[in-house]
Design an enzyme around this catalytic site. Structure first.
Site, PDB file in Angstrom:
ATOM      1  N   SER A  43       0.785  -1.346  -0.109  1.00 49.78           N
ATOM      2  CA  SER A  43       0.076   0.168  -0.081  1.00 49.78           C
ATOM      3  C   SER A  43       0.804   1.291  -0.046  1.00 49.78           C
ATOM      4  O   SER A  43       0.453   2.310  -0.485  1.00 49.78           O
ATOM      5  CB  SER A  43      -1.043   0.206   1.091  1.00 49.78           C
ATOM      6  OG  SER A  43      -0.221   0.101   2.440  1.00 49.78           O
ATOM      7  N   SER A  75     -12.378   1.689  -4.091  1.00 47.53           N
ATOM      8  CA  SER A  75     -13.896   1.809  -3.395  1.00 47.53           C
ATOM      9  C   SER A  75     -13.805   1.200  -2.070  1.00 47.53           C
ATOM     10  O   SER A  75     -14.791   1.269  -1.383  1.00 47.53           O
ATOM     11  CB  SER A  75     -15.067   1.264  -4.305  1.00 47.53           C
ATOM     12  OG  SER A  75     -14.563  -0.199  -4.555  1.00 47.53           O
ATOM     13  N   CYS A 123     -11.209   0.569  -0.109  1.00 49.38           N
ATOM     14  CA  CYS A 123      -9.826   0.966   0.632  1.00 49.38           C
ATOM     15  C   CYS A 123     -10.210   2.139   1.543  1.00 49.38           C
ATOM     16  O   CYS A 123     -10.597   3.145   1.270  1.00 49.38           O
ATOM     17  CB  CYS A 123      -8.848   1.362  -0.305  1.00 49.38           C
ATOM     18  SG  CYS A 123      -7.213   1.723   0.619  1.00 49.38           S
ATOM     19  N   GLY A 176      -6.905   2.428  -9.041  1.00 49.33           N
ATOM     20  CA  GLY A 176      -7.938   2.701  -8.141  1.00 49.33           C
ATOM     21  C   GLY A 176      -8.606   4.076  -8.558  1.00 49.33           C
ATOM     22  O   GLY A 176      -8.217   4.785  -9.296  1.00 49.33           O
ATOM     23  N   GLY A 216     -11.611  -5.474  -0.053  1.00 49.00           N
ATOM     24  CA  GLY A 216     -10.254  -4.885   0.128  1.00 49.00           C
ATOM     25  C   GLY A 216      -9.420  -5.781   0.739  1.00 49.00           C
ATOM     26  O   GLY A 216      -9.498  -6.582   1.551  1.00 49.00           O
ATOM     27  N   GLY A 240      -7.127  -4.911   2.468  1.00 48.15           N
ATOM     28  CA  GLY A 240      -6.709  -4.264   3.794  1.00 48.15           C
ATOM     29  C   GLY A 240      -7.801  -4.765   4.965  1.00 48.15           C
ATOM     30  O   GLY A 240      -7.696  -4.066   5.787  1.00 48.15           O
ATOM     31  N   ARG A 266       1.111  -6.914   3.170  1.00 44.91           N
ATOM     32  CA  ARG A 266       0.789  -5.610   1.981  1.00 44.91           C
ATOM     33  C   ARG A 266       0.992  -4.213   3.038  1.00 44.91           C
ATOM     34  O   ARG A 266       1.187  -3.153   2.483  1.00 44.91           O
ATOM     35  CB  ARG A 266      -0.342  -5.774   1.169  1.00 44.91           C
ATOM     36  CG  ARG A 266      -0.368  -4.550   0.152  1.00 44.91           C
ATOM     37  CD  ARG A 266      -1.748  -4.939  -0.782  1.00 44.91           C
ATOM     38  NE  ARG A 266      -1.711  -4.041  -1.967  1.00 44.91           N
ATOM     39  CZ  ARG A 266      -2.137  -3.034  -1.726  1.00 44.91           C
ATOM     40  NH1 ARG A 266      -2.853  -2.342  -0.799  1.00 44.91           N
ATOM     41  NH2 ARG A 266      -2.228  -2.235  -2.918  1.00 44.91           N
TER      42      ARG A 266
END
Length: 501
Positions: free
Chosen positions: A265, A318, A320, A354, A402, A404, A416
């Site tokens: 990221s 969208s 994240c 993104g 996501g 994340g 990540r």
């Protein structure tokens, strides 16, 4: 009296001026002013590069997410002239197998047909929705093909019986090296409803049916596929920045990955710089894409380390929440313009990663200097995305999450976000669902047609032309107010049905 050039200069802003005001703009914040049209939309050339040495026919890349990019997406995107990056949220062996599966064919789909041994007694559920199954000596793709089973024949049995009792003789096999038209011609010439696809070394790759041919022929005609020097589909794959990712990298290179994406990221870290140096030393023949970055300083460090491409974007997806959770990132329009302005001087293509919700966003990303756009939610929910469909409030949907999100982190994606060594996990993404979009083989060609029309309106007959117009300050932009954005969308209607094609 003022000259025409005076009026021209006063109409809108050139990109250097617009993006030097200390304001972080998203795609929706800015709008391009139309130029002169002197050519048809179909004359627009969308060919581009994924990285220094990998050409693509269209500027689309599927994101390395476990609800977006596996073998089916990789094969479909490559057949369209695009590319997919296979996610690394699985063990290295499984990821390498996904890469090999996509590269083992020239057809635009992966059927996920099940394999059984002659001694197995599968139920209808074991066919997993497939109309057929391949029967091999050991029940895997590497052993000799002995027959084909039809799910309808399994249904007719009151109790499960050995598949050898109802499997059908093996029809003549088609070469796994056949492209779609060659495979379709083979079925027609042989008068077959289906045929196994077998590689030169005897591996049973898949099954193609007459229904597959009919379905794919109902889509827009396939263009020039993305092929490597060996004539196989271009497939990229992602890795992390930890020590054990060096072993993953080795397996992916052996599997034939054309490009490696270091998935982080925040790419401007000692961990990524060390991985770049290692990868370039060990595998100089493989293009390496770094990121993610949103500033020139970040890009400078990765380019100096030796990357062949850059992913640009931080918190713009969208699903994240990085900007919300960590208070870092940048509006995607500003990020793409700033980074690409620097990267172009070093022959490093930029992937705008993104923030893509429609074809207009793609036009903006490319016209602001990106060579490709990377898409997650835009492709999630398609037939080729991993996962199964379910119904939610009467709508057919697929899960989209996501990397994340806490759910994805439990499978390993926390590396990540440099959170794999932390005791406390903090999410930088969410889990959601997206509506069934159909096949990417259908909606991506229509989307690319819209992109061509957008570039035509800007007076650009190619991506290179758009970049040249941007750098020469011929392209003019303005910032849109909230009211202008509302006016630019659908408004003033009691109800409507929105169909793009």
């Amino acid at each position: 009296m003022a000259s025409n050039s005076t009026y021209l200069a006063a109409d809108g802003f050139a990109a250097p001026r617009l993006f030097s005001q200390g304001v972080s703009y998203t795609y929706d914040d800015v709008i391009f002013l139309p130029a002169y049209i002197g050519f048809p939309a179909d004359a627009v050339d969308l060919s581009t590069r994924l990285s220094r040495r990998i050409p693509l026919s269209i500027p689309c890349v599927a994101s390395p997410m476990d609800t977006v990019s596996e073998s089916a997406m990789a094969a479909a995107m490559a057949s369209l002239g695009a590319a997919a990056v296979v996610h690394c949220n699985t063990d290295p062996h499984a990821q390498a197998a996904i890469v090999r599966a996509a590269k083992s064919r020239r057809l635009p789909f992966v059927s996920s047909v099940p394999f059984f041994s002659p001694y197995s007694a599968p139920t209808l559920n074991d066919f997993a929705g497939s109309e057929y199954a391949l029967v091999t000596e050991r029940g895997d793709s590497l052993s000799r093909l002995v027959g084909v089973a039809v799910a309808a024949d399994a249904v007719s049995r009151e109790v499960p019986v050995s598949i050898s009792e109802y499997m059908r003789p093996t029809p003549r096999s088609a070469s796994a090296a056949f492209d779609f038209e060659e495979a379709a011609t083979f079925l027609a010439d042989e008068g077959l409803d289906y045929a196994p696809l077998v590689s030169d070394d005897g591996e049973v790759v898949d099954l193609i049916t007459a229904k597959d041919v009919e379905r794919i022929r109902s889509y827009p005609k396939l263009g020039k596929p993305s092929l490597g020097a060996n004539g196989k589909f271009v497939v990229a794959a992602s890795i992390g920045t930890r020590e054990d990712d060096k072993g993953r990298l080795e397996q992916l290179v052996k599997a034939g990955a054309n490009a490696i994406v270091i998935d982080s990221s925040q790419g401007n870290s000692i961990y990524q710089l060390d991985m770049i140096k290692f990868a370039k030393k060990m595998y100089p023949e493989v293009d390496l894409i770094g990121g993610n970055v949103v500033t020139i300083a970040q890009a400078q460090n990765l380019i100096q380390a030796g990357v062949d491409g850059l992913r640009v974007g931080m918190g713009s997806g969208s699903i994240c929440t990085t900007q919300e959770v960590c208070a870092v990132g940048r509006g995607q329009a500003t990020a793409v313009y700033k980074v690409s302005s620097y990267a172009k001087d070093h022959n490093v293509p930029v992937i705008a990663d993104g923030g893509i919700s429609n074809s207009g966003h793609i036009v903006k990303a490319l016209s602001l200097g990106a060579s490709t756009v990377m898409m997650g939610s835009f492709l999630a929910g398609s037939h080729e995305a991993p996962g199964t469909y379910e119904y939610k409030d009467g709508l057919r949907v697929k899960k989209y999450r996501g990397m994340g999100s806490l759910e994805a982190m439990t499978k390993g994606s926390d590396a990540r976000y440099l959170g794999d060594t932390l005791k406390l996990k903090v999410a930088q993404g969410v889990v959601g669902a997206v509506a069934d979009k159909g096949s990417v083989l259908r909606f991506i060609p229509y989307t690319m047609q819209a992109v061509k029309q957008g570039l035509q309106d800007l007076g650009a007959d190619s991506l290179q032309s758009a970049h040249d117009l941007l750098r020469s300050e011929t392209l003019r932009l303005e910032v849109r107010t909230g009211a202008a954005q509302a006016e630019g969308g659908i408004h003033g209607l009691e109800s409507y049905v929105k169909k793009a094609f």
